[in-house]
Design a protein around this motif. Sequence first.
Motif, PDB file in Angstrom:
ATOM      1  N   LYS A   1       0.816  -1.214   0.000  1.00 35.38           N
ATOM      2  CA  LYS A   1       0.000   0.000   0.000  1.00 35.38           C
ATOM      3  C   LYS A   1       0.849   1.263   0.000  1.00 35.38           C
ATOM      4  CE  LYS A   1      -4.191  -1.969   1.974  1.00 35.38           C
ATOM      5  NZ  LYS A   1      -5.241  -1.880   3.014  1.00 35.38           N
ATOM      6  N   GLU A   2       2.092   1.152   0.413  1.00 32.18           N
ATOM      7  CA  GLU A   2       2.994   2.308   0.412  1.00 32.18           C
ATOM      8  C   GLU A   2       3.703   2.483  -0.928  1.00 32.18           C
ATOM      9  OE1 GLU A   2       5.428   2.498   4.140  1.00 32.18           O
ATOM     10  OE2 GLU A   2       4.364   0.637   4.583  1.00 32.18           O
ATOM     11  N   TRP A   3       3.838   1.404  -1.702  1.00 34.43           N
ATOM     12  CA  TRP A   3       4.638   1.459  -2.922  1.00 34.43           C
ATOM     13  C   TRP A   3       4.038   2.346  -4.009  1.00 34.43           C
ATOM     14  CZ3 TRP A   3       5.137  -4.587  -3.387  1.00 34.43           C
ATOM     15  CH2 TRP A   3       5.816  -5.064  -2.250  1.00 34.43           C
ATOM     16  N   ALA A   4       2.718   2.491  -4.025  1.00 30.17           N
ATOM     17  CA  ALA A   4       2.060   3.247  -5.094  1.00 30.17           C
ATOM     18  C   ALA A   4       2.517   4.703  -5.138  1.00 30.17           C
ATOM     19  CB  ALA A   4       0.545   3.187  -4.926  1.00 30.17           C
ATOM     20  N   ASP A   5       3.003   5.222  -4.018  1.00 36.59           N
ATOM     21  CA  ASP A   5       3.424   6.620  -3.950  1.00 36.59           C
ATOM     22  C   ASP A   5       4.910   6.818  -4.232  1.00 36.59           C
ATOM     23  OD1 ASP A   5       0.825   7.351  -3.197  1.00 36.59           O
ATOM     24  OD2 ASP A   5       1.236   6.907  -1.100  1.00 36.59           O
ATOM     25  N   TRP A   6       5.624   5.744  -4.480  1.00 31.01           N
ATOM     26  CA  TRP A   6       7.057   5.847  -4.709  1.00 31.01           C
ATOM     27  C   TRP A   6       7.343   6.206  -6.164  1.00 31.01           C
ATOM     28  CZ3 TRP A   6       9.640   1.162  -1.771  1.00 31.01           C
ATOM     29  CH2 TRP A   6       9.316   1.266  -0.399  1.00 31.01           C
ATOM     30  N   VAL A   7       8.163   7.214  -6.372  1.00 31.36           N
ATOM     31  CA  VAL A   7       8.540   7.630  -7.733  1.00 31.36           C
ATOM     32  C   VAL A   7      10.064   7.743  -7.782  1.00 31.36           C
ATOM     33  CG1 VAL A   7       8.170   9.285  -9.579  1.00 31.36           C
ATOM     34  CG2 VAL A   7       6.378   8.948  -7.855  1.00 31.36           C
ATOM     35  N   PRO A   8      10.766   6.614  -7.902  1.00 32.46           N
ATOM     36  CA  PRO A   8      12.231   6.661  -7.941  1.00 32.46           C
ATOM     37  C   PRO A   8      12.733   7.269  -9.246  1.00 32.46           C
ATOM     38  CG  PRO A   8      11.464   4.436  -8.347  1.00 32.46           C
ATOM     39  CD  PRO A   8      10.253   5.236  -7.972  1.00 32.46           C
ATOM     40  N   SER A   9      13.954   7.747  -9.215  1.00 35.31           N
ATOM     41  CA  SER A   9      14.555   8.318 -10.425  1.00 35.31           C
ATOM     42  C   SER A   9      14.795   7.225 -11.464  1.00 35.31           C
ATOM     43  CB  SER A   9      15.891   8.993 -10.071  1.00 35.31           C
ATOM     44  OG  SER A   9      16.839   8.012  -9.674  1.00 35.31           O
ATOM     45  N   ALA A  10      15.039   7.652 -12.699  1.00 32.23           N
ATOM     46  CA  ALA A  10      15.275   6.690 -13.784  1.00 32.23           C
ATOM     47  C   ALA A  10      16.495   5.817 -13.487  1.00 32.23           C
ATOM     48  CB  ALA A  10      15.453   7.437 -15.099  1.00 32.23           C
ATOM     49  N   ARG A  11      17.544   6.410 -12.914  1.00 35.49           N
ATOM     50  CA  ARG A  11      18.750   5.641 -12.597  1.00 35.49           C
ATOM     51  C   ARG A  11      18.460   4.574 -11.544  1.00 35.49           C
ATOM     52  NH1 ARG A  11      23.601   8.302  -9.304  1.00 35.49           N
ATOM     53  NH2 ARG A  11      22.000   8.031  -7.708  1.00 35.49           N
ATOM     54  N   VAL A  12      17.720   4.942 -10.507  1.00 35.32           N
ATOM     55  CA  VAL A  12      17.386   3.984  -9.454  1.00 35.32           C
ATOM     56  C   VAL A  12      16.492   2.878 -10.003  1.00 35.32           C
ATOM     57  CG1 VAL A  12      16.139   3.689  -7.279  1.00 35.32           C
ATOM     58  CG2 VAL A  12      17.714   5.611  -7.558  1.00 35.32           C
ATOM     59  N   ARG A  13      15.527   3.226 -10.847  1.00 37.80           N
ATOM     60  CA  ARG A  13      14.663   2.204 -11.451  1.00 37.80           C
ATOM     61  C   ARG A  13      15.488   1.209 -12.257  1.00 37.80           C
ATOM     62  NH1 ARG A  13      11.305   6.664 -12.959  1.00 37.80           N
ATOM     63  NH2 ARG A  13      11.899   6.355 -15.143  1.00 37.80           N
ATOM     64  N   GLU A  14      16.412   1.717 -13.061  1.00 37.72           N
ATOM     65  CA  GLU A  14      17.237   0.833 -13.896  1.00 37.72           C
ATOM     66  C   GLU A  14      18.102  -0.079 -13.040  1.00 37.72           C
ATOM     67  OE1 GLU A  14      20.512   1.132 -17.550  1.00 37.72           O
ATOM     68  OE2 GLU A  14      19.607   2.950 -16.701  1.00 37.72           O
ATOM     69  N   GLU A  15      18.708   0.477 -12.007  1.00 35.25           N
ATOM     70  CA  GLU A  15      19.545  -0.343 -11.126  1.00 35.25           C
ATOM     71  C   GLU A  15      18.717  -1.403 -10.411  1.00 35.25           C
ATOM     72  OE1 GLU A  15      23.170   2.756 -10.023  1.00 35.25           O
ATOM     73  OE2 GLU A  15      21.721   2.179  -8.475  1.00 35.25           O
ATOM     74  N   CYS A  16      17.516  -1.044  -9.986  1.00 29.41           N
ATOM     75  CA  CYS A  16      16.640  -2.006  -9.305  1.00 29.41           C
ATOM     76  C   CYS A  16      16.270  -3.168 -10.222  1.00 29.41           C
ATOM     77  CB  CYS A  16      15.380  -1.315  -8.811  1.00 29.41           C
ATOM     78  SG  CYS A  16      15.586  -0.438  -7.247  1.00 29.41           S
ATOM     79  N   VAL A  17      15.987  -2.860 -11.479  1.00 27.86           N
ATOM     80  CA  VAL A  17      15.636  -3.909 -12.442  1.00 27.86           C
ATOM     81  C   VAL A  17      16.780  -4.911 -12.569  1.00 27.86           C
ATOM     82  CG1 VAL A  17      15.211  -4.403 -14.876  1.00 27.86           C
ATOM     83  CG2 VAL A  17      13.986  -2.538 -13.748  1.00 27.86           C
ATOM     84  N   HIS A  18      18.001  -4.421 -12.776  1.00 25.09           N
ATOM     85  CA  HIS A  18      19.155  -5.325 -12.927  1.00 25.09           C
ATOM     86  C   HIS A  18      19.412  -6.103 -11.644  1.00 25.09           C
ATOM     87  CE1 HIS A  18      20.098  -3.909 -16.876  1.00 25.09           C
ATOM     88  NE2 HIS A  18      20.398  -2.672 -16.486  1.00 25.09           N
ATOM     89  N   LEU A  19      19.347  -5.421 -10.529  1.00 24.86           N
ATOM     90  CA  LEU A  19      19.666  -6.046  -9.242  1.00 24.86           C
ATOM     91  C   LEU A  19      18.641  -7.108  -8.866  1.00 24.86           C
ATOM     92  CD1 LEU A  19      21.689  -5.896  -6.893  1.00 24.86           C
ATOM     93  CD2 LEU A  19      20.196  -4.225  -5.816  1.00 24.86           C
ATOM     94  N   VAL A  20      17.366  -6.765  -8.939  1.00 23.62           N
ATOM     95  CA  VAL A  20      16.314  -7.702  -8.530  1.00 23.62           C
ATOM     96  C   VAL A  20      16.247  -8.902  -9.472  1.00 23.62           C
ATOM     97  CG1 VAL A  20      13.824  -7.992  -8.242  1.00 23.62           C
ATOM     98  CG2 VAL A  20      14.958  -5.946  -7.343  1.00 23.62           C
ATOM     99  N   ASP A  21      16.343  -8.676 -10.781  1.00 30.75           N
ATOM    100  CA  ASP A  21      16.279  -9.789 -11.726  1.00 30.75           C
ATOM    101  C   ASP A  21      17.445 -10.755 -11.523  1.00 30.75           C
ATOM    102  OD1 ASP A  21      13.949  -8.896 -12.807  1.00 30.75           O
ATOM    103  OD2 ASP A  21      14.817  -8.090 -14.655  1.00 30.75           O
ATOM    104  N   ALA A  22      18.646 -10.213 -11.287  1.00 33.78           N
ATOM    105  CA  ALA A  22      19.809 -11.071 -11.046  1.00 33.78           C
ATOM    106  C   ALA A  22      19.659 -11.837  -9.733  1.00 33.78           C
ATOM    107  CB  ALA A  22      21.083 -10.231 -11.032  1.00 33.78           C
TER     108      ALA A  22
END
Length: 247
Positions: free
Chosen positions: A208-229
């Motif tokens: 319920k807290e995640w819907a308000d999160w707006v991370p930067s493009a760099r953080v989003r990209e890093e999260c994608v690589h990190l979480v998928d790996a």
Amino acid sequence: MEFSEKVLVLRVGTFREADCWVRFFSPTHGLLTAFAFGGRRSRKRFCGCLDQLSLVHFRVSQGRQEYLCLQEGTLINGFGELKRDLKKLGMVSNCVRFFESLPFTPDGYAPAHELLLETLEALDEERPGSWFIPLMFRAKMAFSQGYQPDLQRCRQCGGPLDAHHRAVFAVQEGGLYCLRCPSGGGAKISTSRETLSLLFRLARSGPKEWADWVPSARVREECVHLVDAFVQCHLGLTCEGNRFVRS
């Protein structure tokens, strides 16, 4: 086996004209498939209960040939707002495909059920859902199943990672190193302090807290690589389009 409890209905399919099969997740028995004989025609025993993505109270028994049978059900929550929004429906469908692919152990049933239920409840609210939710769901699910790395301290020296602008995530080891310490062998991902901060918040928050999160493009990209790996290494799953396959 016979039990009665609240479960999450994930999929429903037709089996002969009046019967159907139901795939659901139980907080005590995990992922199960059962038959609802006469379910397509029964308005008394299964009224509104045989729709996917629903919270239902089922009474389940075992048939003569070892298969499970649904005796009756009561709808608790059909998540109507979620099902009317195609964007949210797409996001939760991605979450469910990942969920169904996971190799749960019995002690992981309850936290997995709770997290999926909270995600459905969050997306059922009348506010826009972040497209980032499926990725956060995957990370949080891995954390809840016992694979949460220490996001604050170096795996080797124990020093605080937020003292450095970046850190190194050693994928096979599932741990983070500061820039001063040598990491082990295998794949490594350079990760910013901001990304680690977001994942630390994620580990201590709910959908319920995640819907308000707006991370930067760099953080989003890093999260994608990190979480998928991380998911590929520790849960053995690789994302291919909208599917999750064993790697």
